[in-house]
Motif scaffolding. Structure first.
Motif, PDB file in Angstrom:
ATOM      1  N   HIS A 183     -11.874 -32.567   6.654  1.00 21.19           N
ATOM      2  CA  HIS A 183     -11.710 -31.120   6.497  1.00 21.19           C
ATOM      3  C   HIS A 183     -10.227 -30.743   6.566  1.00 21.19           C
ATOM      4  N   ASP A 184      -9.508 -31.273   7.554  1.00 20.13           N
ATOM      5  CA  ASP A 184      -8.086 -30.956   7.705  1.00 20.13           C
ATOM      6  C   ASP A 184      -7.276 -31.467   6.519  1.00 20.13           C
ATOM      7  N   ILE A 185      -7.628 -32.653   6.038  1.00 21.18           N
ATOM      8  CA  ILE A 185      -6.907 -33.245   4.914  1.00 21.18           C
ATOM      9  C   ILE A 185      -7.042 -32.377   3.664  1.00 21.18           C
ATOM     10  N   ILE A 186      -8.277 -32.003   3.311  1.00 18.26           N
ATOM     11  CA  ILE A 186      -8.467 -31.265   2.061  1.00 18.26           C
ATOM     12  C   ILE A 186      -8.003 -29.808   2.166  1.00 18.26           C
ATOM     13  N   HIS A 187      -7.806 -29.310   3.368  1.00 21.90           N
ATOM     14  CA  HIS A 187      -7.297 -27.951   3.551  1.00 21.90           C
ATOM     15  C   HIS A 187      -5.790 -27.934   3.791  1.00 21.90           C
ATOM     16  N   VAL A 216      -5.193 -32.564  -2.899  1.00 20.17           N
ATOM     17  CA  VAL A 216      -5.713 -33.851  -2.432  1.00 20.17           C
ATOM     18  C   VAL A 216      -6.684 -34.389  -3.477  1.00 20.17           C
ATOM     19  N   LEU A 217      -6.393 -35.578  -3.979  1.00 18.60           N
ATOM     20  CA  LEU A 217      -7.269 -36.253  -4.925  1.00 18.60           C
ATOM     21  C   LEU A 217      -8.099 -37.259  -4.140  1.00 18.60           C
ATOM     22  N   VAL A 218      -9.402 -37.050  -4.121  1.00 18.63           N
ATOM     23  CA  VAL A 218     -10.297 -37.929  -3.362  1.00 18.63           C
ATOM     24  C   VAL A 218     -11.031 -38.837  -4.338  1.00 18.63           C
ATOM     25  N   ASP A 219     -10.937 -40.139  -4.072  1.00 17.97           N
ATOM     26  CA  ASP A 219     -11.608 -41.154  -4.873  1.00 17.97           C
ATOM     27  C   ASP A 219     -12.815 -41.646  -4.075  1.00 17.97           C
ATOM     28  N   PHE A 220     -14.011 -41.254  -4.498  1.00 17.31           N
ATOM     29  CA  PHE A 220     -15.237 -41.764  -3.879  1.00 17.31           C
ATOM     30  C   PHE A 220     -15.571 -43.071  -4.578  1.00 17.31           C
ATOM     31  N   TYR A 221     -15.636 -44.160  -3.805  1.00 21.57           N
ATOM     32  CA  TYR A 221     -15.787 -45.499  -4.371  1.00 21.57           C
ATOM     33  C   TYR A 221     -16.664 -46.370  -3.475  1.00 21.57           C
ATOM     34  N   ALA A 222     -16.918 -47.594  -3.939  1.00 23.84           N
ATOM     35  CA  ALA A 222     -17.566 -48.624  -3.110  1.00 23.84           C
ATOM     36  C   ALA A 222     -16.893 -49.954  -3.426  1.00 23.84           C
ATOM     37  N   ASP A 223     -16.885 -50.844  -2.444  1.00 19.53           N
ATOM     38  CA  ASP A 223     -16.234 -52.149  -2.614  1.00 19.53           C
ATOM     39  C   ASP A 223     -16.887 -52.984  -3.709  1.00 19.53           C
ATOM     40  N   TRP A 224     -18.192 -52.818  -3.914  1.00 19.88           N
ATOM     41  CA  TRP A 224     -18.934 -53.634  -4.869  1.00 19.88           C
ATOM     42  C   TRP A 224     -18.867 -53.085  -6.299  1.00 19.88           C
ATOM     43  N   CYS A 225     -18.244 -51.941  -6.497  1.00 21.24           N
ATOM     44  CA  CYS A 225     -18.244 -51.230  -7.777  1.00 21.24           C
ATOM     45  C   CYS A 225     -17.118 -51.731  -8.685  1.00 21.24           C
ATOM     46  N   GLY A 226     -17.489 -52.306  -9.834  1.00 18.51           N
ATOM     47  CA  GLY A 226     -16.511 -52.817 -10.793  1.00 18.51           C
ATOM     48  C   GLY A 226     -15.558 -51.753 -11.317  1.00 18.51           C
ATOM     49  N   ILE A 254     -12.500 -36.150  -7.030  1.00 24.99           N
ATOM     50  CA  ILE A 254     -12.517 -34.706  -6.797  1.00 24.99           C
ATOM     51  C   ILE A 254     -11.115 -34.304  -6.369  1.00 24.99           C
ATOM     52  N   LEU A 255     -10.577 -33.284  -7.023  1.00 22.07           N
ATOM     53  CA  LEU A 255      -9.280 -32.738  -6.645  1.00 22.07           C
ATOM     54  C   LEU A 255      -9.506 -31.445  -5.875  1.00 22.07           C
ATOM     55  N   PHE A 256      -8.984 -31.415  -4.654  1.00 21.75           N
ATOM     56  CA  PHE A 256      -9.083 -30.242  -3.798  1.00 21.75           C
ATOM     57  C   PHE A 256      -7.729 -29.553  -3.737  1.00 21.75           C
ATOM     58  N   LYS A 257      -7.751 -28.243  -3.744  1.00 19.35           N
ATOM     59  CA  LYS A 257      -6.535 -27.456  -3.512  1.00 19.35           C
ATOM     60  C   LYS A 257      -6.930 -26.346  -2.556  1.00 19.35           C
ATOM     61  N   GLY A 258      -6.303 -26.338  -1.395  1.00 15.48           N
ATOM     62  CA  GLY A 258      -6.641 -25.333  -0.389  1.00 15.48           C
ATOM     63  C   GLY A 258      -8.086 -25.414   0.068  1.00 15.48           C
ATOM     64  N   GLY A 259      -8.645 -26.621   0.048  1.00 17.08           N
ATOM     65  CA  GLY A 259     -10.018 -26.823   0.498  1.00 17.08           C
ATOM     66  C   GLY A 259     -11.066 -26.553  -0.565  1.00 17.08           C
ATOM     67  N   LYS A 260     -10.643 -26.092  -1.741  1.00 22.23           N
ATOM     68  CA  LYS A 260     -11.592 -25.793  -2.822  1.00 22.23           C
ATOM     69  C   LYS A 260     -11.522 -26.873  -3.899  1.00 22.23           C
TER      70      LYS A 260
END
Length: 103
Positions: free
Chosen positions: A9-13, A18-28, A74-80
């Protein structure tokens, strides 16, 4: 030495996008995205913060943001959320986003 861990929460606000990369170790495709994100941070420096979230270890965050496929960025700016896309994203797309939202 104690280290305080920032909450998601603090990071994205924070002040910068903030560019968040949702990933998994097994994902090519996620493995293909990793060097592109490295290039992005090398090129844009402090204009954007890049955060990687492992969906297997952070299932609550994955559910909260309805991650259905990975990688999802997902790109967040000011928590949005100002941008969201699944699949491997090319460097020029990500750089354009930083220019658009990063000042």
């Amino acid at each position: 030495m104690s280290q305080t861990k920032e909450s998601f929460h603090d990071i994205i606000h924070g002040d910068k996008p903030v560019l968040v990369d949702f990933y998994a170790d097994w994902c090519g495709p996620c493995k293909q995205q990793a060097p592109i994100l490295k290039q992005l941070t090398d090129r844009v420096g402090e204009k954007v913060r890049v955060v990687k979230v492992n969906v297997d270890k952070s299932q609550k965050a994955a559910m909260q943001y309805q991650i259905r496929s990975i990688p999802t960025m997902i790109l967040f700016k000011g928590g949005k959320i100002v941008w969201r896309q699944s699949g491997v994203q090319p460097l020029h797309t990500l750089e354009g986003l930083v220019k658009q939202y990063g000042g």
